[in-house]
Design a protein around this motif. Sequence first.
Motif, mmCIF file in Angstrom:
data_model
loop_
_atom_site.group_PDB
_atom_site.id
_atom_site.type_symbol
_atom_site.label_atom_id
_atom_site.label_comp_id
_atom_site.label_asym_id
_atom_site.label_seq_id
_atom_site.Cartn_x
_atom_site.Cartn_y
_atom_site.Cartn_z
ATOM 1 N N HIS A 324 32.789 -16.005 -20.828
ATOM 2 C CA HIS A 324 33.461 -17.213 -21.302
ATOM 3 C C HIS A 324 34.975 -17.007 -21.325
ATOM 4 C CE1 HIS A 324 29.796 -19.155 -23.550
ATOM 5 N NE2 HIS A 324 29.668 -19.119 -22.240
ATOM 6 N N TYR A 325 35.393 -15.747 -21.400
ATOM 7 C CA TYR A 325 36.820 -15.434 -21.411
ATOM 8 C C TYR A 325 37.361 -15.611 -19.993
ATOM 9 C CZ TYR A 325 41.131 -12.948 -22.631
ATOM 10 O OH TYR A 325 42.439 -12.620 -22.869
ATOM 11 N N ARG A 560 31.558 -11.812 -27.639
ATOM 12 C CA ARG A 560 30.399 -12.530 -27.090
ATOM 13 C C ARG A 560 30.121 -12.090 -25.655
ATOM 14 N NH1 ARG A 560 29.614 -15.222 -22.263
ATOM 15 N NH2 ARG A 560 27.649 -16.346 -22.427
ATOM 16 N N ASP A 561 31.185 -11.970 -24.850
ATOM 17 C CA ASP A 561 31.015 -11.569 -23.449
ATOM 18 C C ASP A 561 30.451 -10.160 -23.340
ATOM 19 O OD1 ASP A 561 31.967 -14.002 -22.642
ATOM 20 O OD2 ASP A 561 33.996 -13.309 -22.190
ATOM 21 N N GLU A 562 30.904 -9.268 -24.210
ATOM 22 C CA GLU A 562 30.372 -7.902 -24.205
ATOM 23 C C GLU A 562 28.879 -7.902 -24.516
ATOM 24 O OE1 GLU A 562 34.371 -5.420 -25.605
ATOM 25 O OE2 GLU A 562 32.787 -5.873 -27.049
ATOM 26 N N SER A 563 28.480 -8.734 -25.475
ATOM 27 C CA SER A 563 27.066 -8.770 -25.878
ATOM 28 C C SER A 563 26.170 -9.374 -24.798
ATOM 29 C CB SER A 563 26.905 -9.566 -27.181
ATOM 30 O OG SER A 563 27.184 -10.940 -26.968
ATOM 31 N N VAL A 564 26.750 -10.150 -23.892
ATOM 32 C CA VAL A 564 25.968 -10.771 -22.809
ATOM 33 C C VAL A 564 26.045 -9.948 -21.528
ATOM 34 C CG1 VAL A 564 25.812 -12.784 -21.278
ATOM 35 C CG2 VAL A 564 26.163 -13.111 -23.733
ATOM 36 N N THR A 568 23.142 -7.432 -19.542
ATOM 37 C CA THR A 568 22.749 -8.074 -18.286
ATOM 38 C C THR A 568 23.012 -7.157 -17.105
ATOM 39 O OG1 THR A 568 23.227 -10.271 -19.174
ATOM 40 C CG2 THR A 568 23.105 -10.068 -16.780
ATOM 41 N N MET A 569 24.173 -6.530 -17.114
ATOM 42 C CA MET A 569 24.527 -5.623 -16.027
ATOM 43 C C MET A 569 23.578 -4.427 -15.974
ATOM 44 S SD MET A 569 28.154 -3.784 -15.307
ATOM 45 C CE MET A 569 28.364 -2.712 -13.881
ATOM 46 N N ILE A 570 23.269 -3.881 -17.143
ATOM 47 C CA ILE A 570 22.339 -2.749 -17.195
ATOM 48 C C ILE A 570 20.968 -3.164 -16.657
ATOM 49 C CG2 ILE A 570 21.044 -1.260 -18.777
ATOM 50 C CD1 ILE A 570 23.577 -1.057 -20.470
ATOM 51 N N ALA A 571 20.508 -4.353 -17.043
ATOM 52 C CA ALA A 571 19.201 -4.837 -16.596
ATOM 53 C C ALA A 571 19.165 -5.029 -15.080
ATOM 54 C CB ALA A 571 18.866 -6.154 -17.299
ATOM 55 N N ILE A 572 20.243 -5.609 -14.521
ATOM 56 C CA ILE A 572 20.281 -5.851 -13.067
ATOM 57 C C ILE A 572 20.332 -4.541 -12.295
ATOM 58 C CG2 ILE A 572 21.693 -6.787 -11.198
ATOM 59 C CD1 ILE A 572 22.493 -9.059 -13.095
ATOM 60 N N ILE A 622 39.828 -4.061 -22.657
ATOM 61 C CA ILE A 622 39.619 -2.785 -21.954
ATOM 62 C C ILE A 622 38.163 -2.305 -21.974
ATOM 63 C CG2 ILE A 622 40.258 -0.332 -21.911
ATOM 64 C CD1 ILE A 622 42.419 -2.229 -20.867
ATOM 65 N N PRO A 623 37.449 -2.329 -23.117
ATOM 66 C CA PRO A 623 36.071 -1.815 -23.111
ATOM 67 C C PRO A 623 35.165 -2.488 -22.080
ATOM 68 C CG PRO A 623 36.830 -2.047 -25.362
ATOM 69 C CD PRO A 623 37.885 -2.660 -24.498
ATOM 70 N N LEU A 624 35.224 -3.814 -21.977
ATOM 71 C CA LEU A 624 34.336 -4.490 -21.027
ATOM 72 C C LEU A 624 34.753 -4.212 -19.592
ATOM 73 C CD1 LEU A 624 31.922 -6.246 -20.518
ATOM 74 C CD2 LEU A 624 33.349 -8.274 -20.799
#
Length: 737
Positions: A324-325, A560-564, A568-572, A622-624
């Motif tokens: 969303h950012y 919010r973006d980090e939590s999504v 999601t990236m790990i799952a893919i 930076i973390p994301l």
Amino acid sequence: MKKHPLEAWGELVGGKKSRWIALITWVLLVTVLSFMWPQVNSIDNDSAENVPADAMSQQAAKLIDQEFSDDSGNPLLVVWHRGGKLSKDDYTAIQNVYKKLADNPLEQQTVLPPLGNLPPQALAASASENGTTIVTPIFFDKDAITDDLEKSTDEFKKLVKEELGKDPFTAKLSSDELQLRLSGPVGIQIDAVSLFSSADIKLMIATVLLVLVLLILLYRSPLLAIIPLIIVGFAYGIISPSLGFFAEQGWISKDAQAVSIMTVLLFGAGTDYCLFLISKYREILLDEEDKYKAMKLAIRDSGGAIAMSALTVVIGLGTLGLAHYGSFQRFAVPFSFAILVMGIAALTLLPALLVLFGRIAFYPFVPRTVDMEKARAKKKNKPYKEPKPQHKFSRKVGHLVTHRPWLVITATVILLGGLAAFVPRVQFTFDILSSFPEEMESREGFKLISDNFSPGELAPVKIIVDTKGKDVNLQKNLAKLDYIDGVNDVRQGSNNKDIQLYELTLSDNPYSAESLEHIPDLKKEVNSLLKEADIENATNSFWIGGETATQYDTKTTIARDESVIMPTMIAIIALLLLVYLRSITATVYLLGTVVLSFLGALGAGWLVLHYGFGADAIQGSIPLYSFVFLVALGEDYNIFMVSEIWKKRRTQSHKDAVADGVVHTSSVITSAGLILAGTFAVLATLPIQVLVQFGVVTAIGILLDTFIVRPLLVPALTTVSGRFAFWPGKLSKKENN
């Protein structure tokens, strides 16, 4: 016997005649696209908001624009400062400058305060309490592009210099001379674009030189050092006009920061993919005399790993599109598209170029078969020398991880876990201006304002209330809050008299982390006051805006973006690994190692940035950013190595397959990791703090992957897992011996 699909592909792109098709196709594509479409850097930078429109601060801004806007435009804040005290001559100069601006407006100038008509005493009343500083605005068209604004500010500077007979814009802040700095939204916008524009050129030159030097040092072959750069150059020749076309059509938003990082990613990851194929090609040339056949076998053995690595990064970076950012969203397409094109180039253009040069590409260390070496020695009337044993060090590492795996696992986990333990101590900031260099004009202007006016006056918190026709005044109650210095008189909306505006001055710096934490408290307080006033649906009857509220919304949006995006990236990537390796066990521990490596990199990055660079906080994005890059790129190296282990396990015992996998991939992954880390480290030389911080954290993470995770932790885990490392694939049914 049916050919392997990748072997057939190698024959197509690396054949004696068909290689020309690949070469000509790429040359034509780059030429045509460069003439047809604009380069991405020629497109004006997108100035869209990072915070989504439905965030409270953005809704507040919209209401303020509707009900309390004076339609003045986009402000340029002119900060006038003299170390001792502004003199009468200074105020006269300000008046004269504004008189000339009124008579001859700057391009895109909309509203100008009538400062030229005020008496000096009235003008001085607007100065800071210590009399050293005054801020005067000039308003410009909100839709004006940065290039036009820059021309206008240049004209303004010229006007001021002519009036004063000297240049106050270069006067040092420590001097007693009159100093001028341009800040505010227009000043920051101009500085940001110029900063990234100059950074792009420096970054490109520094990255190319670094990659070239590292390739020559690592491979000691001038031609081999140039070939990956040629491939990356061709890929960029497709990527830049394509992204320019996408931006021109409005399909994507051009972001200067994204383009800068994309350049680094392209040279770093692109060179890696080239090295994966080059190293395999060189290895096969030692046994195969025919260079065309050697290329077929090289693509058969490494093409799958390269394609899978690229696909992992493409999809991994593409998850930023779920953000969303705004800044995260604008990064998704350039990053993914760049890696996609680079992956295609590595499997089409690179094979054609390598077979075109043949063995001479590796000169002076030309790979030859034993028969070729014997014939060469005979021709020179010299005795044939047996080749020296290779990979001595990596063989020792392979022996260590297969014979002392638990020691290796314990030591590496303690190291990475120890670094990860510093993550909770990391401090974050969401103030974009703090990422500018301290000597940048707009930041110096901001500092002058901050030092000479009340901190809260810099950016008041704005509360909009819908009274719904009731007699409500929150001024006294809000003024009682211990973190509020003062509250301006309530203002009524110009269109809707039920809408009220309160401007609050915070006692702390409005950009500090402490001030951000006041926003949720303020929400509760206003909600409570409206309920006491019997306002129906009080929760949805007020909005909080201003810079502090915007930064708070930035913080919550990024969270919010980090939590999504992270899960999601790990799952893919887990799904991709599962399909490629057909092993649940390996998928789990491969993902676990890169996540642990990311946490270790973030902890180590904080130690370096905080204690080495003196940073009090790092940018909240930076973390994301680091997570997305490190997980995607970290799996690149894992895929390349475990592919070798999986292949060798078909004919070798489990321990021998692991040890040989380490041996045969160590040199190429080590060199690739050094180059990739080096390219990201180049970001640390730039004057933009957010890029410095991102570069440091990512470079550290890549080095941890290259020297800790890939050669030690992953093979040690594979060793202790035994045949269950391949479960439930076919290899899991094979005995370890």
